[in-house]
Design a protein around this motif. Structure first.
Motif, short mmCIF file in Angstrom:
data_model
loop_
_atom_site.label_atom_id
_atom_site.label_comp_id
_atom_site.label_asym_id
_atom_site.label_seq_id
_atom_site.Cartn_x
_atom_site.Cartn_y
_atom_site.Cartn_z
N SER A 29 0.82 -1.00 -0.03
CA SER A 29 0.07 0.03 -0.03
C SER A 29 1.03 1.26 -0.05
CB SER A 29 -1.18 -0.12 1.17
OG SER A 29 -0.18 -0.15 2.48
N TRP A 30 0.34 2.37 -0.03
CA TRP A 30 1.08 3.74 -0.07
C TRP A 30 2.36 3.72 0.91
CZ3 TRP A 30 1.39 7.62 3.00
CH2 TRP A 30 0.20 7.82 4.01
N THR A 76 1.28 -3.85 -5.90
CA THR A 76 0.58 -2.72 -5.44
C THR A 76 -0.87 -2.70 -5.26
OG1 THR A 76 2.26 -0.96 -5.96
CG2 THR A 76 0.13 -0.15 -5.21
N ARG A 126 -3.63 -0.81 -4.60
CA ARG A 126 -4.40 0.29 -5.46
C ARG A 126 -3.22 1.10 -6.18
NH1 ARG A 126 -8.46 3.06 -1.52
NH2 ARG A 126 -9.06 4.05 -3.56
N ARG A 143 -3.99 4.68 -7.21
CA ARG A 143 -3.81 5.96 -6.25
C ARG A 143 -2.42 6.03 -5.57
NH1 ARG A 143 -6.45 5.25 -0.28
NH2 ARG A 143 -4.78 3.63 -0.45
N ASP A 144 -2.09 4.58 -5.20
CA ASP A 144 -0.95 4.68 -4.34
C ASP A 144 0.50 4.86 -4.91
OD1 ASP A 144 -2.70 3.89 -2.46
OD2 ASP A 144 -2.19 1.68 -2.39
#
Length: 483
Positions: free
Chosen positions: A44-45, A269, A271, A274-275
């Motif tokens: 994730s981010w 990843t 997402r 976005r991430d």
């Protein structure tokens, strides 16, 4: 043959195989991996931001601030700002391409989809130069820290096992050991690697915060005069070294790149829409701010001439301030946290090799992944390649040569943004580079200017490396490509 998505993909692939033009492009639909080659989506981010900071904040700020000060004086602050601004433009271009094409391979993949096969090969070949040099030099640099740390515990490693043959030894064992440990962690799993990386990044940032807390109170404006002793341009000096603000920026550029490793994590990843943009742009902005604060504390605390030729400028500054104990802590913490750079770049290099194997430029069997969704085979091969270089070859921190490969990739990605905007205006872009027709040309122009600011020997070596690469492409890789 039934009209299914997979059969259509096979037909596209066969059509691509019949195309022999060096300008053939890989269809967007063929970017995603086949069954048995897909990587597990576990990031994730926050993991991506930590990966970027782990790659960017490393030997660059720990050593190159001294090199930059030697070439620009106190104006090294401007050099950091210029290099950071150019990298920020490139980072915005990376964010757009990574969100539009969420597949591993970074600049190589984007170039294959937008600019054509031969450009993609040149970019991939240049990335091999960049990542191999960075991983090998960081491993050798870490070896020096490790040998010193062992002495603190009463263990003295024989010179034969601490240096390669050219330095009078047999093999640089610590460099090989750290590469093996990092590779083993990557093969264990991407999530596990990300967790360890995040913990080490926190330690690294705490170390820099400790330096700033001690050095900033000693800030003396008199240390900033004269501010630009060598001018703002790029002026040739003895031994081909280029001085001035831009000459320093060209070498300090090494301290900023690493965010491109985030784009190689696209397939892992959760997402990516976005991430990836958050990870790339967020880590770049955070590191630029960190560098400017650390550089200001350094040049303000001690006259630049006293630390400009040091291999450990931050520790030397602390000793000059009478804080030898803090200097020891900073040096030890830096040695512990330095493997984050190895992890990020070894991770990125293995993913680029993975995609090149999928495309047929390397044996296709290397593209297989384990049951845990990690590319064990290609990670192992990459680690062996880099370990041989680090263990046997005497590597100085030749940042400028690695810079040349990175500059090539940055120019290609910025060009991909412009070409894809013109050719495919309706292309899905979850993240769009703001003012793309200004930002992308600034990235291209800035990178080309930095390239001209590198030493001539570096430029010659870069073109020689790519001449070899083109020979490999036409004699071997071209006819094996699996578009």
């Amino acid at each position: 043959m039934p009209d299914t998505p997979r059969n259509r993909m096979k037909a596209i692939g066969k059509l691509g195989e019949r195309q022999v033009s060096i300008w053939r492009r890989k269809p967007m639909g063929a970017m995603m991996p086949e069954s048995g080659e897909a990587l597990a989506r576990t990031l994730s981010w926050p993991h991506l931001v930590a990966l970027g900071i782990g790659a960017i904040v490393g030997t660059g700020i720990l050593t190159l601030i001294g090199v930059g000060a030697d070439r620009a004086g106190p104006a090294v602050l401007v050099s950091f700002a210029i290099a950071g601004a150019i990298c920020a433009c490139a980072a915005l271009c990376y964010a757009e391409m990574a969100s539009a094409i969420p597949a591993s391979g970074s600049a190589y993949t984007y170039s294959y989809a937008v600019l054509g096969e031969v450009i993609a090969w040149i970019v991939g070949w240049s990335l091999i130069l960049e990542y191999s040099l960075v991983v090998s030099t960081v491993a050798v640099g870490w070896s020096g820290y490790a040998v010193g740390a062992l002495r603190w515990f009463g263990l003295d490693l024989p010179p034969a096992l601490a240096n390669g043959p050219a330095l009078g030894g047999v093999i640089n064992l610590p460099a090989i050991v750290i590469i093996a440990l990092v590779a083993g962690l990557l093969m264990l799993g991407t999530r596990e690697s990300a967790r360890v990386n995040t913990a080490l990044v926190v330690l690294k940032l705490a170390t820099l915060a400790l330096f700033v807390a001690v050095a900033l109170p000693a800030f003396d404006p008199a240390n900033l005069h004269p501010f630009t002793p060598y001018g703002y341009g790029s002026v040739a000096g003895a031994g081909g070294v280029k001085f001035g603000v831009m000459g320093a920026a060209a070498i300090i550029f090494f301290a900023f790149y690493g965010f491109d490793a985030i784009s190689t994590a696209a397939e892992e990843t959760k997402r990516p829409d976005r991430d990836l943009a958050i990870g790339i742009v967020g880590s770049m902005l955070a590191c630029t701010l960190i560098y400017l604060v650390v550089a200001a504390a350094a040049v303000g605390a001690v006259p630049f001439a006293r630390f400009s030729n040091s291999a450990e400028p931050l520790a030397l500054i602390l000793r000059e301030l009478g804080r030898g104990g803090v200097a020891t802590i900073v040096g030890l913490a830096a040695a512990i946290a330095l493997p984050t750079v190895l992890l990020a770049f070894l991770y990125g290099q293995s993913r680029i090799f993975l995609v090149m194997a999928r495309d047929g430029f390397l044996p296709h069997g290397l593209a297989r992944v384990s049951k845990r969704g990690t590319p064990v085979r290609i990670t192992l091969v990459t680690a062996i390649l880099v370990a041989v270089i680090a263990g046997l070859v005497p590597l100085d921190v030749i940042a400028s040569l690695a810079n040349a490969g990175t500059l090539c990739a940055f120019v290609a990605v910025a060009a991909c943004v412009l070409v894809s905007r013109r050719r495919d205006p309706e292309m899905r872009r979850p993240f769009r580079t703001p003012a793309a027709w200004l930002i992308a040309p600034l990235a291209i122009g800035g990178c080309l200017y930095l390239f001209t600011s590198l030493q001539v020997v570096t430029q010659v070596a870069f073109f020689a490396w790519n001449a070899i690469g083109l020979a490999v492409y036409f004699l071997y890789a071209r006819n094996r490509a699996r578009v």
